[in-house]
Enzyme design. Structure first.
Site, PDB file in Angstrom:
ATOM      1  N   SER A   1       7.639   8.844 -35.128  1.00 48.93           N
ATOM      2  CA  SER A   1       8.906   8.141 -35.296  1.00 48.93           C
ATOM      3  C   SER A   1       8.948   6.923 -34.381  1.00 48.93           C
ATOM      4  CB  SER A   1      10.068   9.092 -34.965  1.00 48.93           C
ATOM      5  OG  SER A   1      11.311   8.471 -35.184  1.00 48.93           O
ATOM      6  N   ASP A   2       9.575   5.868 -34.864  1.00 52.93           N
ATOM      7  CA  ASP A   2       9.765   4.673 -34.038  1.00 52.93           C
ATOM      8  C   ASP A   2      11.062   4.014 -34.460  1.00 52.93           C
ATOM      9  OD1 ASP A   2       8.265   2.880 -32.004  1.00 52.93           O
ATOM     10  OD2 ASP A   2       9.062   1.474 -33.482  1.00 52.93           O
ATOM     11  N   GLN A   3      11.713   3.357 -33.517  1.00 52.93           N
ATOM     12  CA  GLN A   3      13.036   2.794 -33.806  1.00 52.93           C
ATOM     13  C   GLN A   3      13.230   1.448 -33.132  1.00 52.93           C
ATOM     14  OE1 GLN A   3      16.751   4.330 -31.860  1.00 52.93           O
ATOM     15  NE2 GLN A   3      17.218   5.014 -33.935  1.00 52.93           N
TER      16      GLN A   3
ATOM     17  N   GLY B   1      11.619   4.280 -38.273  1.00 54.29           N
ATOM     18  CA  GLY B   1      10.446   4.609 -39.067  1.00 54.29           C
ATOM     19  C   GLY B   1      10.107   6.071 -38.846  1.00 54.29           C
TER      20      GLY B   1
END
EC number: 3.6.1.-
Length: 198
Positions: free
Chosen positions: A67-69, A104
């Site tokens: 996960s990425d933000q 993501g």
């Protein structure tokens, strides 16, 4: 099911724990520098995949969640402020405006190297804030390592007029509704792996 979260974020770990599925956490070693002319949505999806892939190469088996933000405002990515002065500037710019968070998410099969990914949006509408309110908030919560200069899971909620999105967990960095959808696409019923806490 062997499950690994490609993150050591206490917030993501807390969210995933709510599903009552045992999992391990591994910190991914990934260069998060944006590519030239890379849009925010492309960036978070690419990094979510890269993080999941990097951890899958370490654990060798099972499923890995990456996960990425980023937070975006007026078409620009809001970085981490790293100082009180920069945090005040960011929040002043956001006062009365809307900030969009893009997260993501990737579900990666370490056995087959097959993966699924998506980008989940979430909007935060800020209240019209006074300079004293902004400074007081920054002094109390010290959100210096948070994109957008606030912690929605903490006192940052006092800054908002409304939240718009299908999953409030997205705002904290792990959209659980979307994650369950990815598991379903992979033919996995998460209810089969949920355990009662002893």
């Amino acid at each position: 099911m062997q499950l690994t979260l490609a993150s050591t974020s206490v917030y993501r770990k807390e969210i995933l724990s709510k599903l009552h599925i045992p999992f391990a956490t591994v910190k991914p070693d990934v260069d998060e520098t944006p590519l030239p002319d890379e849009g925010a949505a492309d960036l978070v999806e690419r990094l979510a995949i890269a993080k999941a892939r990097a951890v899958a190469e370490q654990v060798k088996q099972g499923w890995v969640i990456g996960s990425d933000q980023v937070a975006t405002f007026d078409g620009h990515i809001l970085g981490k402020p790293h100082s009180e002065e920069n945090a005040v500037k960011q929040l002043t710019a956001c006062s009365g405006k809307t900030v969009t968070f893009l997260t993501g998410l990737c579900l990666y099969n370490a056995d087959t190297h097959h993966y699924m990914s998506l980008v989940e949006p979430f909007q935060v509408n800020f209240r019209a804030l006074t300079p004293s309110q902004i400074r007081r908030y920054v002094q109390i919560e010290q959100p210096l390592n948070c994109a957008g200069s606030f912690k929605s899971e903490g006192l940052g909620i006092a800054l908002f007029r409304s939240l718009n999105g299908r999953d409030p967990n997205s705002l904290i960095g792990l959209p659980t509704i979307a994650l369950i959808e990815l598991f379903t696409q992979a033919g996995i019923d998460v209810f089969d792996y949920m355990q009662v806490n002893s």
